[in-house]
Design an enzyme around this catalytic site. Sequence first.
Site, PDB file in Angstrom:
ATOM      1  N   LYS A  19       0.831  -1.201   0.000  1.00 29.80           N
ATOM      2  CA  LYS A  19       0.000   0.000   0.000  1.00 29.80           C
ATOM      3  C   LYS A  19       0.872   1.261   0.000  1.00 29.80           C
ATOM      4  O   LYS A  19       0.568   2.226  -0.712  1.00 29.80           O
ATOM      5  CB  LYS A  19      -0.888  -0.053   1.251  1.00 29.80           C
ATOM      6  CG  LYS A  19      -1.973   0.956   1.322  1.00 29.80           C
ATOM      7  CD  LYS A  19      -3.142   0.431   2.171  1.00 29.80           C
ATOM      8  CE  LYS A  19      -2.724  -0.261   3.462  1.00 29.80           C
ATOM      9  NZ  LYS A  19      -2.226   0.612   4.515  1.00 29.80           N
ATOM     10  N   ASP A  73       7.126   3.865   6.000  1.00 29.79           N
ATOM     11  CA  ASP A  73       6.416   4.293   4.789  1.00 29.79           C
ATOM     12  C   ASP A  73       6.757   5.722   4.399  1.00 29.79           C
ATOM     13  O   ASP A  73       6.775   6.062   3.218  1.00 29.79           O
ATOM     14  CB  ASP A  73       4.907   4.160   4.988  1.00 29.79           C
ATOM     15  CG  ASP A  73       4.459   2.725   4.748  1.00 29.79           C
ATOM     16  OD1 ASP A  73       4.914   2.145   3.740  1.00 29.79           O
ATOM     17  OD2 ASP A  73       3.700   2.197   5.568  1.00 29.79           O
ATOM     18  N   ASP A 150     -10.510  -3.732   9.847  1.00 28.80           N
ATOM     19  CA  ASP A 150      -9.868  -3.623  11.167  1.00 28.80           C
ATOM     20  C   ASP A 150     -10.662  -2.627  11.996  1.00 28.80           C
ATOM     21  O   ASP A 150     -10.983  -1.538  11.518  1.00 28.80           O
ATOM     22  CB  ASP A 150      -8.449  -3.036  11.057  1.00 28.80           C
ATOM     23  CG  ASP A 150      -7.497  -3.935  10.320  1.00 28.80           C
ATOM     24  OD1 ASP A 150      -7.854  -5.100  10.084  1.00 28.80           O
ATOM     25  OD2 ASP A 150      -6.396  -3.459   9.971  1.00 28.80           O
ATOM     26  N   GLU A 152      -9.573  -0.872  14.384  1.00 29.48           N
ATOM     27  CA  GLU A 152      -8.787   0.325  14.722  1.00 29.48           C
ATOM     28  C   GLU A 152      -8.806   1.389  13.638  1.00 29.48           C
ATOM     29  O   GLU A 152      -8.341   2.498  13.854  1.00 29.48           O
ATOM     30  CB  GLU A 152      -7.312  -0.042  14.973  1.00 29.48           C
ATOM     31  CG  GLU A 152      -7.071  -0.967  16.118  1.00 29.48           C
ATOM     32  CD  GLU A 152      -6.912  -2.393  15.630  1.00 29.48           C
ATOM     33  OE1 GLU A 152      -7.641  -2.780  14.681  1.00 29.48           O
ATOM     34  OE2 GLU A 152      -6.096  -3.117  16.194  1.00 29.48           O
ATOM     35  N   THR A 191     -10.607 -13.910  -7.285  1.00 32.12           N
ATOM     36  CA  THR A 191     -10.993 -12.498  -7.098  1.00 32.12           C
ATOM     37  C   THR A 191     -11.926 -12.313  -5.902  1.00 32.12           C
ATOM     38  O   THR A 191     -12.182 -11.193  -5.494  1.00 32.12           O
ATOM     39  CB  THR A 191     -11.726 -11.941  -8.343  1.00 32.12           C
ATOM     40  OG1 THR A 191     -12.913 -12.694  -8.541  1.00 32.12           O
ATOM     41  CG2 THR A 191     -10.866 -12.011  -9.582  1.00 32.12           C
ATOM     42  N   PRO A 193     -11.710 -12.700  -2.544  1.00 29.00           N
ATOM     43  CA  PRO A 193     -11.300 -11.872  -1.395  1.00 29.00           C
ATOM     44  C   PRO A 193     -11.337 -10.371  -1.718  1.00 29.00           C
ATOM     45  O   PRO A 193     -11.691  -9.571  -0.864  1.00 29.00           O
ATOM     46  CB  PRO A 193      -9.867 -12.337  -1.108  1.00 29.00           C
ATOM     47  CG  PRO A 193      -9.773 -13.696  -1.693  1.00 29.00           C
ATOM     48  CD  PRO A 193     -10.690 -13.716  -2.882  1.00 29.00           C
ATOM     49  N   THR A 194     -11.010 -10.029  -2.954  1.00 32.58           N
ATOM     50  CA  THR A 194     -11.050  -8.618  -3.350  1.00 32.58           C
ATOM     51  C   THR A 194     -12.487  -8.108  -3.331  1.00 32.58           C
ATOM     52  O   THR A 194     -12.775  -7.042  -2.797  1.00 32.58           O
ATOM     53  CB  THR A 194     -10.414  -8.433  -4.747  1.00 32.58           C
ATOM     54  OG1 THR A 194      -9.050  -8.808  -4.648  1.00 32.58           O
ATOM     55  CG2 THR A 194     -10.534  -7.002  -5.248  1.00 32.58           C
ATOM     56  N   LYS A 226     -13.928  -9.293 -14.190  1.00 33.54           N
ATOM     57  CA  LYS A 226     -14.691  -9.792 -13.048  1.00 33.54           C
ATOM     58  C   LYS A 226     -14.628  -8.790 -11.880  1.00 33.54           C
ATOM     59  O   LYS A 226     -15.651  -8.475 -11.269  1.00 33.54           O
ATOM     60  CB  LYS A 226     -14.080 -11.130 -12.621  1.00 33.54           C
ATOM     61  CG  LYS A 226     -15.066 -12.064 -11.990  1.00 33.54           C
ATOM     62  CD  LYS A 226     -14.460 -13.453 -12.027  1.00 33.54           C
ATOM     63  CE  LYS A 226     -15.173 -14.378 -11.078  1.00 33.54           C
ATOM     64  NZ  LYS A 226     -14.491 -15.667 -11.003  1.00 33.54           N
ATOM     65  N   CYS A 385      25.793   7.232  13.007  1.00 31.21           N
ATOM     66  CA  CYS A 385      25.372   7.530  14.375  1.00 31.21           C
ATOM     67  C   CYS A 385      26.081   6.616  15.370  1.00 31.21           C
ATOM     68  O   CYS A 385      27.240   6.825  15.669  1.00 31.21           O
ATOM     69  CB  CYS A 385      23.852   7.465  14.487  1.00 31.21           C
ATOM     70  SG  CYS A 385      23.240   8.459  15.836  1.00 31.21           S
ATOM     71  N   HIS A 511      22.136  10.845  10.439  1.00 35.32           N
ATOM     72  CA  HIS A 511      21.744   9.687   9.628  1.00 35.32           C
ATOM     73  C   HIS A 511      21.605  10.095   8.161  1.00 35.32           C
ATOM     74  O   HIS A 511      20.512  10.476   7.730  1.00 35.32           O
ATOM     75  CB  HIS A 511      20.404   9.137  10.113  1.00 35.32           C
ATOM     76  CG  HIS A 511      20.480   8.470  11.439  1.00 35.32           C
ATOM     77  ND1 HIS A 511      20.794   7.141  11.579  1.00 35.32           N
ATOM     78  CD2 HIS A 511      20.310   8.952  12.691  1.00 35.32           C
ATOM     79  CE1 HIS A 511      20.797   6.823  12.865  1.00 35.32           C
ATOM     80  NE2 HIS A 511      20.510   7.909  13.553  1.00 35.32           N
ATOM     81  N   GLU A 513      21.298   8.334   5.686  1.00 32.30           N
ATOM     82  CA  GLU A 513      20.381   7.450   4.940  1.00 32.30           C
ATOM     83  C   GLU A 513      18.986   8.059   4.783  1.00 32.30           C
ATOM     84  O   GLU A 513      18.265   7.717   3.851  1.00 32.30           O
ATOM     85  CB  GLU A 513      20.296   6.067   5.587  1.00 32.30           C
ATOM     86  CG  GLU A 513      19.612   5.979   6.945  1.00 32.30           C
ATOM     87  CD  GLU A 513      20.550   6.207   8.133  1.00 32.30           C
ATOM     88  OE1 GLU A 513      21.598   6.856   7.954  1.00 32.30           O
ATOM     89  OE2 GLU A 513      20.208   5.742   9.246  1.00 32.30           O
TER      90      GLU A 513
HETATM   91  N1  GLN Z   1      22.525   5.125  20.887  1.00 34.40           N
HETATM   92  C1  GLN Z   1      23.269   6.222  20.380  1.00 34.40           C
HETATM   93  C2  GLN Z   1      22.802   7.555  20.944  1.00 34.40           C
HETATM   94  O1  GLN Z   1      21.751   7.642  21.509  1.00 34.40           O
HETATM   95  C3  GLN Z   1      23.224   6.241  18.861  1.00 34.40           C
HETATM   96  C4  GLN Z   1      21.859   6.478  18.335  1.00 34.40           C
HETATM   97  C5  GLN Z   1      21.694   6.067  16.904  1.00 34.40           C
HETATM   98  O2  GLN Z   1      22.502   5.344  16.339  1.00 34.40           O
HETATM   99  N2  GLN Z   1      20.633   6.492  16.290  1.00 34.40           N
HETATM  100  O3  GLN Z   1      23.490   8.538  20.851  1.00 34.40           O
END
Ligand code: GLN
Length: 542
Positions: A19, A73, A150, A152, A191, A193-194, A226, A385, A511, A513
């Site tokens: 989703k 997400d 659901d 909730e 089909t 369940p859909t 269908k 981190c 971070h 990422e």
């Molecule tokens: N545990 C470490 C801190 O609190 C690193 C946290 C993390 O890697 N996001 O500083």
Amino acid sequence: MHQTKYIFVTGGVLSGIGKGITASSIGAILKAAGYKVFMQKLERYLNIDAGTMNPFRHGEVFVLDDGTETDLDLGHYERFIDESLNRYSFVTSGMIYYDVIQRERKGDYLGRDIQVIPHITDMVKEKIREGAAQSKCDVMIIEVGGTVGDMEGTHFLEAARQMRREEGAQNVMFVHVSYLPYMEVTGELKTKPTQQSVMLLRSVGIQPDIIVARTEGRIEREHIEKIAMYCDVLPEAVIPAPNVKTIYEVPINFEKAHIGEIISKHFDWKNKKPDLKPWKKLVQLINTEKPPLDIALAGKYTSLEDAYLSVTRAIKTACYYLHRRPVLHWIDTEKIEEGDKEEWKRLKQCQAIVVPGGFGKRGVEGKIQVARYAREQKIPYLGLCLGAQIMTIEFARNVLKIKDATSEEFDPSAKNLIVHFMPDQHEGRSKGGTLRLGAQECRISKDSHAYRAYKKTVVWERHRHRYEFNNAYKSLLEKAGMLFSGTSPSRELMEIVEIKQHPFMLGTQFHPEFTARSHRPHPLFKAVLEAAIEREKMPTKK
Ligand code: GLN
């Protein structure tokens, strides 16, 4: 007046059928057609945010620029629509109830009893409209968490139903993502369940406009007919969504099925063709044959893609753009700590090492051994981190010979806390919402790996941590060969640390990422992999 269009994405039959990817792909298509898109997740649980949740159970905690701690997400949304989202993008039932109860205490509802309908549902609509207003978007895509039926999720669905009445049917659309099981014995795609999940939707007053039909394999015309017939949608509004080799194919497949045109027609928009070239390029990069690159991910939750989703995505996309095939090796640092020969062997086969973030003591000694190995053997290393804190502790222990060097998190009574808790930095020791969170400015010094990667002296990156480098050790570490190449503007907080005499060993307190996007790999992930590729060219040393 500017009229925002709203697309609600619901799920049926099963959870985990994509989703989030569906919502993100629709977002990607509309953005590529030139619309301003905003996305929001309506999450069923009663937590205020995802901050205190275990990534092992719920997947990674994805942090936004403004520090909102959300679920994975939101990472898909940002990577697919290439926009930074904010707290209006993440709404939990806990937050809705909390706000209603606070209003009740203030006396805003004086004289009335507070009920799920209308008070909770009104608050849901308020959050949706706030999201639209602050983002000034043309179209807002709202993913309703969970599966229809659901308990909730009922207040969300009721609010969505009311939105259609209040905003006008031509301004609201419902996309239902459903699953069609394949019966091996009879060789049939089912089909029913859909149909039943659409009946459930109808029972709360919602008729879907589009049905995204998730299947393992092909879906034939007869099934589409269908579904169209029994779920009462146009056959062209049944969008086939078979399994794909890579999720980046989904926007392309949806567009092949003319989803943009169907949406445009409903909203009375001129049909604009989306430019999906970057998606096609990425899919092509993924699908072409290329040599592998072995990358170690040395963490606590091994083989658990969801717990490190942004990290694995960041590694993989960077790798694709470098024309290599990423091969991820999950290294269990607890096994490394125990000296497990197999695990060490697997680590030693890798050409680059990423040590991701984490909390708590488990597996930490193994991570320190991994960092030592990377430093001594000159294996490209990126510490995120916790991975940066580990790298510094290892250096203090084995280069500066401070044997008890550690972090306050692992041993608060130790004498040499290289990483410690800075009280001024935080509001208190309660666990929810008290970490250092969100995007902060980092200044980068020239003549560093960080600068060569970013080619910038100022970057904003997202944080989520409690502990900081202890400045008392800074000059000692620098004299021995470390470089704090990124700091906060006041130079008070160490943000990036690297080892000078190393092809690439770098750790970030933030971070990276979280800001790596599908079509724009993050410079630091690219840099560590480039260093690994560079190293291949060197004659092998024994
Ligand atoms: N545990 C470490 C801190 O609190 C690193 C946290 C993390 O890697 N996001 O500083």
